[in-house]
Scaffold this motif. Structure first.
Motif: not given
Length: 291
Positions: A5-13, A34-44
């Motif tokens: 239902e549009n819920r993602y883990t960091v790994s899946a995203m 926060e009007v910010a861009v998110l960076r997804l790190e390898v460690n979750g």
């Protein structure tokens, strides 16, 4: 994909963003609060960076917002965009939920692509979702058979095709039509095209929606079966051979794994095993014809 239902883990995203980045010119995840861009790190974990908006872009971007939320366009970290004044970009944004160890975070996925007059912008009132579907059709579909193409295979699209979870148990069934060149030489290429389209139709009718049919090139196809046992793959190989007989005889070979790794070398290894078994079957068929 690890989502519900549009819920993602960091790994899946991360996997989703990687696939989208191979198609679109800009893909990013936004924290709208926060009007910010998110960076997804390898460690979750995640980190946030502020927008760096270009005033020049604001005059040239035409935003089609599927979610009802305002699209935000700016500079993605590490990527420099050089835009002419007459460039026209389209944005689509969609709200999603990112599942973190400390709870859930509401985010917005934004995708931007430069307008292509052959696909985008033909109709001013055309929905962005339909335009994106058209782009994806051009990128991943074989125009003759409407099966998937080699790019879809090389970008691991089959791992996420109509799946709720990332698939690890995979079977690859390779098939090659017998004496297809003879059809083209004696009946013409239009007749050959009809055979290929009918082969694709039969294959599609015999697999589940979560499975994939890929035209590898010429008269060679690959069937990818997901979340199944080796016994199922072996049985499906025989079933497809029998189903295709009224259309064209074919030789088959398969490979199977319960622990697929999203690596080019592993993909190539599975293809080589299936291909090798297919040519063994082809040689055996020739021997039987001469006995």
């Amino acid at each position: 994909m690890e989502q519900q239902e549009n819920r993602y883990t960091v790994s899946a995203m991360r996997d989703l963003l990687k696939n989208l980045e191979s198609i679109f010119e800009m893909v990013r995840l936004v924290d709208p609060t926060e009007v910010a861009v998110l960076r997804l790190e390898v460690n979750g974990t995640i980190s946030k960076e502020p927008f760096a908006c270009y005033q020049a872009w604001s005059r040239n971007v035409r935003c089609r917002n599927c979610s009802g939320m305002r699209g935000l366009l700016g500079e993605r970290p590490s990527v420099k965009f050089e835009c002419r004044r007459d460039d026209l970009f389209y944005i689509v944004s969609r709200p999603l939920i990112l599942k973190l160890s400390q709870g859930e975070l509401q985010v917005v996925l934004e995708i931007a692509n430069q307008a292509d007059s052959s696909v985008i912008g033909r109709e001013e009132n055309c929905s962005m979702s339909r335009q994106l579907d058209e782009i994806q059709e051009k990128v991943y579909r074989d125009p003759l058979t409407h099966t998937f193409n080699r790019r879809y295979l090389n970008e691991f699209g089959f791992l996420y095709h109509n799946m709720d979870q990332l698939c690890r148990r995979l079977g690859f069934i390779m098939l090659d039509l017998r004496q297809f060149k003879l059809v083209n030489d004696t009946k013409g290429h239009l007749a050959g095209d009809q055979v290929l389209m009918e082969v694709a139709r039969v294959l599609q009718s015999r697999v589940r929606s979560q499975d994939s049919i890929i035209r590898m090139g010429g008269d060679e196809f690959l069937v990818v079966l997901t979340n199944c046992s080796e016994e199922v793959v072996s049985r499906k190989t025989k079933e497809l051979g029998e189903a295709l007989l009224p259309v064209a005889a074919a030789d088959f070979g398969y490979s199977y794994t319960e622990f697929f790794r999203q690596e080019k070398s592993f993909l190539q290894e599975m293809l080589e095993i299936a291909d090798r078994r297919m040519y063994m079957a082809k040689r055996q068929a020739k021997c039987l014809q001469h006995t």
